[in-house]
Design a protein around this motif. Structure first.
Motif, PDB file in Angstrom:
ATOM      1  N   CYS A 256       0.836  -1.199   0.000  1.00  0.00           N
ATOM      2  CA  CYS A 256       0.000   0.000   0.000  1.00  0.00           C
ATOM      3  C   CYS A 256       0.876   1.257   0.000  1.00  0.00           C
ATOM      4  O   CYS A 256       2.010   1.242   0.462  1.00  0.00           O
ATOM      5  N   PHE A 257       0.321   2.325  -0.557  1.00  0.00           N
ATOM      6  CA  PHE A 257       1.055   3.585  -0.631  1.00  0.00           C
ATOM      7  C   PHE A 257       0.087   4.753  -0.534  1.00  0.00           C
ATOM      8  O   PHE A 257      -1.113   4.611  -0.764  1.00  0.00           O
ATOM      9  N   ILE A 258       0.634   5.915  -0.195  1.00  0.00           N
ATOM     10  CA  ILE A 258      -0.168   7.121   0.010  1.00  0.00           C
ATOM     11  C   ILE A 258      -0.323   7.868  -1.303  1.00  0.00           C
ATOM     12  O   ILE A 258       0.617   7.989  -2.083  1.00  0.00           O
ATOM     13  N   VAL A 259      -1.544   8.370  -1.508  1.00  0.00           N
ATOM     14  CA  VAL A 259      -1.861   9.171  -2.688  1.00  0.00           C
ATOM     15  C   VAL A 259      -2.403  10.508  -2.193  1.00  0.00           C
ATOM     16  O   VAL A 259      -3.208  10.546  -1.255  1.00  0.00           O
ATOM     17  N   ALA A 260      -1.960  11.605  -2.800  1.00  0.00           N
ATOM     18  CA  ALA A 260      -2.421  12.946  -2.416  1.00  0.00           C
ATOM     19  C   ALA A 260      -3.324  13.519  -3.494  1.00  0.00           C
ATOM     20  O   ALA A 260      -3.102  13.291  -4.694  1.00  0.00           O
ATOM     21  N   PHE A 261      -4.324  14.275  -3.061  1.00  0.00           N
ATOM     22  CA  PHE A 261      -5.244  14.952  -3.982  1.00  0.00           C
ATOM     23  C   PHE A 261      -5.374  16.406  -3.561  1.00  0.00           C
ATOM     24  O   PHE A 261      -5.355  16.723  -2.369  1.00  0.00           O
ATOM     25  N   LYS A 262      -5.506  17.285  -4.539  1.00  0.00           N
ATOM     26  CA  LYS A 262      -5.814  18.693  -4.278  1.00  0.00           C
ATOM     27  C   LYS A 262      -6.802  19.140  -5.334  1.00  0.00           C
ATOM     28  O   LYS A 262      -6.583  18.926  -6.530  1.00  0.00           O
ATOM     29  N   ASP A 263      -7.910  19.715  -4.880  1.00  0.00           N
ATOM     30  CA  ASP A 263      -8.972  20.154  -5.785  1.00  0.00           C
ATOM     31  C   ASP A 263      -9.451  19.023  -6.684  1.00  0.00           C
ATOM     32  O   ASP A 263      -9.731  19.224  -7.864  1.00  0.00           O
ATOM     33  N   GLY A 264      -9.492  17.797  -6.142  1.00  0.00           N
ATOM     34  CA  GLY A 264      -9.972  16.640  -6.893  1.00  0.00           C
ATOM     35  C   GLY A 264      -8.981  16.036  -7.854  1.00  0.00           C
ATOM     36  O   GLY A 264      -9.279  15.045  -8.513  1.00  0.00           O
ATOM     37  N   GLU A 265      -7.782  16.589  -7.940  1.00  0.00           N
ATOM     38  CA  GLU A 265      -6.757  16.077  -8.859  1.00  0.00           C
ATOM     39  C   GLU A 265      -5.687  15.319  -8.073  1.00  0.00           C
ATOM     40  O   GLU A 265      -5.228  15.781  -7.031  1.00  0.00           O
ATOM     41  N   LYS A 266      -5.283  14.186  -8.624  1.00  0.00           N
ATOM     42  CA  LYS A 266      -4.214  13.394  -8.009  1.00  0.00           C
ATOM     43  C   LYS A 266      -2.892  14.094  -8.228  1.00  0.00           C
ATOM     44  O   LYS A 266      -2.600  14.578  -9.317  1.00  0.00           O
ATOM     45  N   LEU A 267      -2.076  14.162  -7.177  1.00  0.00           N
ATOM     46  CA  LEU A 267      -0.773  14.820  -7.231  1.00  0.00           C
ATOM     47  C   LEU A 267       0.343  13.805  -7.091  1.00  0.00           C
ATOM     48  O   LEU A 267       0.204  12.808  -6.381  1.00  0.00           O
TER      49      LEU A 267
END
Length: 77
Positions: free
Chosen positions: A64-75
């Protein structure tokens, strides 16, 4: 604000762990007809996401790994 989630993995119909559906804020992302990616948790700071990731690794989601989102977009980070 940033939202952090943990990608628990991509699984098929017959290899999806049963306990995956017990996770809070579970999102399913169909990849194709045979595979689905699963993201769980919803955190507003990285530290909480890291703690959740550690917990998930302990119960068997070793990749497993961490995923970041800002304003609905994957970063990427």
């Amino acid at each position: 604000p940033y939202i952090f989630r943990v990608n628990l993995g991509t699984f098929g119909e017959y290899d999806t762990p049963n306990n995956i559906f017990n996770q809070d804020y579970l999102i399913t992302v169909p990849i194709n007809e045979q595979k689905t990616s699963y993201l769980a948790g919803m955190f507003y700071n990285l530290e909480d996401a890291v703690e959740y990731q550690k917990k998930m690794k302990k119960i068997g989601y070793s990749d497993c790994f961490i995923v970041a989102f800002k304003d609905g977009e994957k970063l990427e980070f």
